[in-house]
Structures are given as C-alpha cells and as structure tokens.
Design a protein around this motif. Structure first.
Motif, PDB file in Angstrom:
ATOM      1  N   ASP A 213     -36.345  -8.905  39.413  1.00 34.02           N
ATOM      2  CA  ASP A 213     -35.837  -7.582  39.774  1.00 34.02           C
ATOM      3  C   ASP A 213     -34.625  -7.755  40.696  1.00 34.02           C
ATOM      4  O   ASP A 213     -34.757  -8.218  41.835  1.00 34.02           O
ATOM      5  CB  ASP A 213     -36.928  -6.765  40.459  1.00 34.02           C
ATOM      6  N   VAL A 214     -33.482  -7.364  40.185  1.00 33.24           N
ATOM      7  CA  VAL A 214     -32.234  -7.656  40.883  1.00 33.24           C
ATOM      8  C   VAL A 214     -31.344  -6.420  40.925  1.00 33.24           C
ATOM      9  O   VAL A 214     -31.241  -5.679  39.941  1.00 33.24           O
ATOM     10  CB  VAL A 214     -31.452  -8.784  40.158  1.00 33.24           C
ATOM     11  N   VAL A 215     -30.719  -6.210  42.045  1.00 31.94           N
ATOM     12  CA  VAL A 215     -29.620  -5.252  42.138  1.00 31.94           C
ATOM     13  C   VAL A 215     -28.359  -6.045  42.432  1.00 31.94           C
ATOM     14  O   VAL A 215     -28.310  -6.817  43.392  1.00 31.94           O
ATOM     15  CB  VAL A 215     -29.865  -4.206  43.242  1.00 31.94           C
ATOM     16  N   TYR A 216     -27.354  -5.879  41.570  1.00 31.67           N
ATOM     17  CA  TYR A 216     -26.066  -6.551  41.760  1.00 31.67           C
ATOM     18  C   TYR A 216     -25.047  -5.476  42.115  1.00 31.67           C
ATOM     19  O   TYR A 216     -24.916  -4.471  41.400  1.00 31.67           O
ATOM     20  CB  TYR A 216     -25.655  -7.267  40.481  1.00 31.67           C
ATOM     21  N   VAL A 217     -24.332  -5.679  43.208  1.00 29.89           N
ATOM     22  CA  VAL A 217     -23.308  -4.718  43.626  1.00 29.89           C
ATOM     23  C   VAL A 217     -21.940  -5.344  43.396  1.00 29.89           C
ATOM     24  O   VAL A 217     -21.609  -6.381  43.978  1.00 29.89           O
ATOM     25  CB  VAL A 217     -23.485  -4.335  45.114  1.00 29.89           C
ATOM     26  N   LEU A 218     -21.181  -4.730  42.503  1.00 27.82           N
ATOM     27  CA  LEU A 218     -19.819  -5.185  42.207  1.00 27.82           C
ATOM     28  C   LEU A 218     -18.878  -4.493  43.177  1.00 27.82           C
ATOM     29  O   LEU A 218     -18.562  -3.306  43.039  1.00 27.82           O
ATOM     30  CB  LEU A 218     -19.441  -4.833  40.769  1.00 27.82           C
ATOM     31  N   ALA A 219     -18.450  -5.234  44.198  1.00 27.97           N
ATOM     32  CA  ALA A 219     -17.623  -4.660  45.251  1.00 27.97           C
ATOM     33  C   ALA A 219     -16.212  -5.212  45.136  1.00 27.97           C
ATOM     34  O   ALA A 219     -15.968  -6.385  45.415  1.00 27.97           O
ATOM     35  CB  ALA A 219     -18.203  -4.985  46.624  1.00 27.97           C
ATOM     36  N   GLY A 220     -15.325  -4.375  44.697  1.00 28.86           N
ATOM     37  CA  GLY A 220     -13.925  -4.762  44.581  1.00 28.86           C
ATOM     38  C   GLY A 220     -13.075  -3.567  44.931  1.00 28.86           C
ATOM     39  O   GLY A 220     -13.274  -2.925  45.962  1.00 28.86           O
ATOM     40  N   ARG A 221     -12.126  -3.243  44.074  1.00 30.04           N
ATOM     41  CA  ARG A 221     -11.310  -2.052  44.302  1.00 30.04           C
ATOM     42  C   ARG A 221     -12.148  -0.785  44.167  1.00 30.04           C
ATOM     43  O   ARG A 221     -11.771   0.271  44.643  1.00 30.04           O
ATOM     44  CB  ARG A 221     -10.149  -2.041  43.318  1.00 30.04           C
ATOM     45  N   ARG A 222     -13.244  -0.889  43.473  1.00 32.78           N
ATOM     46  CA  ARG A 222     -14.230   0.186  43.422  1.00 32.78           C
ATOM     47  C   ARG A 222     -15.601  -0.465  43.537  1.00 32.78           C
ATOM     48  O   ARG A 222     -15.714  -1.695  43.545  1.00 32.78           O
ATOM     49  CB  ARG A 222     -14.114   0.965  42.109  1.00 32.78           C
ATOM     50  N   THR A 223     -16.643   0.362  43.609  1.00 31.54           N
ATOM     51  CA  THR A 223     -17.991  -0.173  43.775  1.00 31.54           C
ATOM     52  C   THR A 223     -18.897   0.391  42.697  1.00 31.54           C
ATOM     53  O   THR A 223     -18.962   1.606  42.482  1.00 31.54           O
ATOM     54  CB  THR A 223     -18.559   0.193  45.159  1.00 31.54           C
ATOM     55  N   SER A 224     -19.589  -0.494  41.988  1.00 30.04           N
ATOM     56  CA  SER A 224     -20.576  -0.091  40.998  1.00 30.04           C
ATOM     57  C   SER A 224     -21.705  -1.112  41.045  1.00 30.04           C
ATOM     58  O   SER A 224     -21.662  -2.069  41.830  1.00 30.04           O
ATOM     59  CB  SER A 224     -19.961  -0.007  39.594  1.00 30.04           C
ATOM     60  N   ALA A 225     -22.713  -0.905  40.231  1.00 30.73           N
ATOM     61  CA  ALA A 225     -23.882  -1.780  40.326  1.00 30.73           C
ATOM     62  C   ALA A 225     -24.493  -2.049  38.963  1.00 30.73           C
ATOM     63  O   ALA A 225     -24.326  -1.269  38.014  1.00 30.73           O
ATOM     64  CB  ALA A 225     -24.934  -1.144  41.243  1.00 30.73           C
ATOM     65  N   GLY A 226     -25.181  -3.177  38.889  1.00 26.08           N
ATOM     66  CA  GLY A 226     -25.988  -3.521  37.722  1.00 26.08           C
ATOM     67  C   GLY A 226     -27.415  -3.742  38.178  1.00 26.08           C
ATOM     68  O   GLY A 226     -27.655  -4.157  39.318  1.00 26.08           O
ATOM     69  N   ILE A 227     -28.366  -3.446  37.304  1.00 25.24           N
ATOM     70  CA  ILE A 227     -29.778  -3.475  37.697  1.00 25.24           C
ATOM     71  C   ILE A 227     -30.588  -4.240  36.653  1.00 25.24           C
ATOM     72  O   ILE A 227     -30.459  -3.980  35.447  1.00 25.24           O
ATOM     73  CB  ILE A 227     -30.314  -2.028  37.804  1.00 25.24           C
ATOM     74  N   ILE A 228     -31.383  -5.187  37.117  1.00 26.49           N
ATOM     75  CA  ILE A 228     -32.321  -5.894  36.247  1.00 26.49           C
ATOM     76  C   ILE A 228     -33.731  -5.571  36.718  1.00 26.49           C
ATOM     77  O   ILE A 228     -34.064  -5.732  37.891  1.00 26.49           O
ATOM     78  CB  ILE A 228     -32.063  -7.414  36.269  1.00 26.49           C
ATOM     79  N   VAL A 229     -34.542  -5.090  35.795  1.00 25.49           N
ATOM     80  CA  VAL A 229     -35.936  -4.737  36.078  1.00 25.49           C
ATOM     81  C   VAL A 229     -36.834  -5.552  35.145  1.00 25.49           C
ATOM     82  O   VAL A 229     -36.631  -5.549  33.922  1.00 25.49           O
ATOM     83  CB  VAL A 229     -36.188  -3.228  35.858  1.00 25.49           C
ATOM     84  N   ASP A 230     -37.796  -6.269  35.722  1.00 25.51           N
ATOM     85  CA  ASP A 230     -38.697  -7.114  34.930  1.00 25.51           C
ATOM     86  C   ASP A 230     -37.923  -8.082  34.032  1.00 25.51           C
ATOM     87  O   ASP A 230     -38.307  -8.336  32.881  1.00 25.51           O
ATOM     88  CB  ASP A 230     -39.641  -6.255  34.072  1.00 25.51           C
ATOM     89  N   GLY A 231     -36.827  -8.616  34.555  1.00 25.83           N
ATOM     90  CA  GLY A 231     -36.051  -9.607  33.820  1.00 25.83           C
ATOM     91  C   GLY A 231     -35.130  -9.046  32.769  1.00 25.83           C
ATOM     92  O   GLY A 231     -34.480  -9.794  32.046  1.00 25.83           O
ATOM     93  N   ARG A 232     -35.052  -7.726  32.654  1.00 27.43           N
ATOM     94  CA  ARG A 232     -34.213  -7.099  31.628  1.00 27.43           C
ATOM     95  C   ARG A 232     -33.176  -6.188  32.264  1.00 27.43           C
ATOM     96  O   ARG A 232     -33.489  -5.464  33.208  1.00 27.43           O
ATOM     97  CB  ARG A 232     -35.074  -6.287  30.655  1.00 27.43           C
ATOM     98  N   LEU A 233     -31.972  -6.235  31.690  1.00 25.23           N
ATOM     99  CA  LEU A 233     -30.916  -5.363  32.177  1.00 25.23           C
ATOM    100  C   LEU A 233     -31.264  -3.910  31.889  1.00 25.23           C
ATOM    101  O   LEU A 233     -31.624  -3.551  30.768  1.00 25.23           O
ATOM    102  CB  LEU A 233     -29.600  -5.725  31.494  1.00 25.23           C
ATOM    103  N   HIS A 234     -31.160  -3.081  32.932  1.00 26.92           N
ATOM    104  CA  HIS A 234     -31.454  -1.657  32.772  1.00 26.92           C
ATOM    105  C   HIS A 234     -30.122  -0.903  32.763  1.00 26.92           C
ATOM    106  O   HIS A 234     -29.435  -0.814  33.771  1.00 26.92           O
ATOM    107  CB  HIS A 234     -32.336  -1.160  33.919  1.00 26.92           C
ATOM    108  N   THR A 235     -29.770  -0.359  31.588  1.00 25.51           N
ATOM    109  CA  THR A 235     -28.500   0.353  31.470  1.00 25.51           C
ATOM    110  C   THR A 235     -28.679   1.860  31.433  1.00 25.51           C
ATOM    111  O   THR A 235     -27.694   2.589  31.589  1.00 25.51           O
ATOM    112  CB  THR A 235     -27.751  -0.077  30.192  1.00 25.51           C
ATOM    113  N   GLY A 236     -29.909   2.310  31.233  1.00 28.62           N
ATOM    114  CA  GLY A 236     -30.147   3.750  31.167  1.00 28.62           C
ATOM    115  C   GLY A 236     -29.936   4.312  29.774  1.00 28.62           C
ATOM    116  O   GLY A 236     -29.390   3.652  28.893  1.00 28.62           O
ATOM    117  N   ARG A 237     -30.382   5.534  29.578  1.00 27.35           N
ATOM    118  CA  ARG A 237     -30.309   6.173  28.268  1.00 27.35           C
ATOM    119  C   ARG A 237     -28.870   6.308  27.771  1.00 27.35           C
ATOM    120  O   ARG A 237     -28.595   6.186  26.583  1.00 27.35           O
ATOM    121  CB  ARG A 237     -30.962   7.558  28.343  1.00 27.35           C
ATOM    122  N   HIS A 238     -27.940   6.586  28.687  1.00 28.71           N
ATOM    123  CA  HIS A 238     -26.562   6.830  28.284  1.00 28.71           C
ATOM    124  C   HIS A 238     -25.601   5.734  28.769  1.00 28.71           C
ATOM    125  O   HIS A 238     -24.381   5.923  28.763  1.00 28.71           O
ATOM    126  CB  HIS A 238     -26.098   8.193  28.816  1.00 28.71           C
ATOM    127  N   GLY A 239     -26.168   4.625  29.256  1.00 29.79           N
ATOM    128  CA  GLY A 239     -25.326   3.528  29.734  1.00 29.79           C
ATOM    129  C   GLY A 239     -24.758   3.750  31.119  1.00 29.79           C
ATOM    130  O   GLY A 239     -23.856   3.030  31.546  1.00 29.79           O
TER     131      GLY A 239
END
Length: 388
Positions: A213-239
């Motif tokens: 279970d990982v939260v990755y924070v992409l911090a650069g000119r803007r900030t966004s995040a990626g999420i892994i739950v139970d070893g799988r990337l969670h992108t959500g219903r609409h990405g």
C-alpha cells in the motif's frame, strides 16, 4: 509463442528461459540439468526460441592456446536481448524523455529534449514522435518494429486512452493519445497519468518495492499522486484517482509559490535554484521553501488519512533537493498520527515517469506474448489491471 498450446509446453519453455538468464552462454546439457527436462525437450524448445530470435546459438571456439579438445565441442546458447524493444515516454510540460528497454527490461537508450510549454498540441505530438523515432533508431529499429509503446502524460486519462483534462497541456484535453500513437507506430500503445507511471516504477524497482500500500506524491511544477492498494495501482473509475490538484483547498502552483523577482518560469532550473538559495542561507528563499513544505504536508496528510498506506514516497523534480524535503514535510505533519509510517524519497527521481512507462510497455508486451514475462528482471510483479 503462438504455437505453444499446452500448459506443459509453456511451463517447460519458461523453465528454459529462466535457466538461460543465469549466464551469458549455456550448453544444452547444462540447461537440461538446471531445468530437469530431457535433452530432446530442451533442444526442441531452443530450436523454437531460436526461430523467434529470442535465443542465439554460438559455435564452440578453440581454446586460447590453439589446442583442440578431444571430442566434438558443444554449442552454447544465450538470450538475445535485441530480440525486441519497448519504449516508455515521459511527456512533460517542459521536457520530453524517451527510454528504450530490451526484452529483459534493461534500459538501453534514453533521449531527453526540452520543449516550450507554449508548444501547440499538434507540434507537441510531432515532437514526441520524432523523439521516439530517434531513440529507437540508436538501436537499429523503427517504431513499428518495437513490441509496445507507453506514454506518461500530465492529465486525467480515461480507460480508453483519451485525456479528459490536462490543465498544463490544455491543447491535449480531449486528445485520444492511445489511438493517435497506435496509428502512428503500428504497435500496441498504452497511456496513463504521469504520477501513476512514476508510482508503478517505484513499486517495480524503486523505493516502494515489496510494499503493498503506497502513496506516491509527484512534486514538481505541479503536485499529483499515484496510489497502490494491495499491490495494485488504483486509478479510479474515470482515471482521476490521485488528482489532488483539483481539490481547491489543496491546490497550489509550485512555480507561483516559489517565484522570485526576475525569475524565468520556463527555465528548467527555476525551482531548483530557489531550493539551493534556501540551503545557502537566503532568508527569503528559505521562507518560500518552508511554505512549499507546509502546502505539500497538507497534501500528504490528506492522502494518508484517505488511504492509510504503508509508505509515502516523495518524488518528482523537487525530490532532487534530497533529505531536507522529507524533513520539511515532516515538520508540518501531525507526526504522532503517522509515527509508524515512513516518508521516503524516490529512488528513481525525475526518471520515474519514463521508467514506469517502460514497465507499462513491458506489461503490454507480455499480454501479447506471455512468455516474455520469464525474461524481465526484476519480474513485473503482481499483474495490475490494464492501465487506462
């Protein structure tokens, strides 16, 4: 291998491919011993792998002293990494990166080029195509001869491969990246949000290996995040999972926050120069950076309380500032709540998006040719659902 229809044949072929990864040249008898298979079975599999170009056969060489051994010397076999290539692309706002990897997952060539943020959408597409073509040309192939192409883009990507919103490349909002580059390259193509690509890379070969279970924070000119739950990337219903920049209370522009009088926002060093000035003792720069840490800590706190991960990885261009970034964020967290959860720096830095795209391209290639999974080192891990 399309002609392999039996599970037993598939399993035996995987065993031979795995055994071939041990060294640079193995004899038939050695491969039979490592796999526990009969020599005729191994010989048959090697013949078919050779036909596919995955295995090279080498004739025996004379000993260095010029003498000859008694009997007929045995040929050796080895994997042919040049049998196929994949390409991962980081479509940044100011920088384009194309990374070419062979069928083992080894990076073979990387090309990076600056691009103006004001470049029109159509010209940006052409620039990406030129970058990919030049990158694979270094290995003697054309884009249509690669196994798969994957692109990480700054924006929300729906399951069909269309960008539904990109605030930093607005010309690409509504652009169907997967279809366009699929038609251009003529190979399987996948596209995903850049933070999701970076998250995949850190989970594959970076700071989040073996973490479920990982939260990755992409911090650069803007900030966004990626999420892994139970070893799988969670992108959500609409990405759109991890698009924290769309939450008004959490949104901030790093460029605007760290802007100093006379600074050029298009300069690749615009943000890095402020961090260096802060570390050198510039009080104004230090105050700007401290406010950046405070804003980033609010993002981290929101994500941690939403997903309760095992680990938070801080990545993106800002991660080059090193350990002070982690310490700065921790200063503004309600630390007792997060005492058991580590906050770590990315191990892959600015290359994480391109590396994640490489992993995604390898995953796509494996879906078309499952035996490739036996060659990739380190393994691709738990199969994730196709990236939208």
């Amino acid at each position: 291998m399309a002609s392999d229809s039996s599970a037993e044949r598939h399993t035996n072929t995987v065993s031979v491919l795995t055994a071939l990864r041990v060294d640079e040249g193995s004899r038939l008898a050695e491969l039979a011993q490592r796999t526990g298979l009969s020599r005729p079975t191994v010989d048959s599999i090697l013949t078919e792998l050779g036909r596919l170009g995955w295995v090279e056969q080498r004739d025996p060489q004379d000993p260095p002293d010029g003498g000859r051994q008694a009997g007929r010397p045995a040929r050796t076999y080895r994997l042919n990494p040049d049998a196929g290539f994949v390409v991962g692309v980081d479509v940044g706002v100011n920088l384009l990166t194309a990374m070419v990897a062979d069928i083992t997952g080894t990076t073979r060539h990387t090309v990076t080029r600056p691009i103006s943020r004001s470049t029109p959408g159509a010209e940006r597409r052409t620039a990406v195509q030129s970058l990919v073509a030049d990158a694979v040309a270094e290995l003697g192939v054309e884009p249509r001869e690669t196994l798969a192409l994957s692109l990480g883009v700054p924006g929300i990507v729906d399951p069909s491969g269309r960008i539904t919103l990109s605030t930093v490349i607005p010309d690409w909002t509504g652009f169907h990246v997967e279809k366009h580059f699929g038609r251009w390259a003529g190979v399987p193509v996948t596209v995903a949000n850049d933070a999701n690509m970076a998250t995949l890379a850190e989970h594959w070969i970076g700071a989040a290996r073996l973490v479920d279970d990982v939260v990755y924070v992409l911090a650069g000119r803007r900030t966004s995040a990626g999420i892994i739950v139970d070893g799988r990337l969670h992108t959500g219903r609409h990405g759109a999972a991890g698009e924290i920049g769309s939450i008004p209370d959490l949104y901030f522009s790093t460029e605007e926050l760290l802007a100093t009088p006379g600074s050029d926002p298009d300069s690749p060093d615009a943000i890095g120069s402020v961090f260096r000035a802060a570390q050198a003792g510039d009080e104004h720069a230090a105050a700007l950076v401290e406010e950046f840490y405070r804003r980033l800590a609010r993002v981290v706190e929101f994500l941690v309380k939403s997903f309760d991960p095992d680990m938070v990885v801080l990545g993106g261009g800002v991660s080059r500032s090193g350990r002070p970034l982690v310490e700065g964020v921790e200063r503004h967290l309600d630390r007792p709540v997060f005492n058991t959860m580590p906050i770590v720096l990315s191990q892959l830095g600015p290359e994480a998006v391109a590396l994640g795209a490489v992993r995604s391209a390898l995953q796509l290639a494996v879906r078309h040719s499952p035996l490739l999974a036996a060659l990739v080192t380190p393994p691709l891990g738990v199969p994730t659902r196709p990236i939208p």
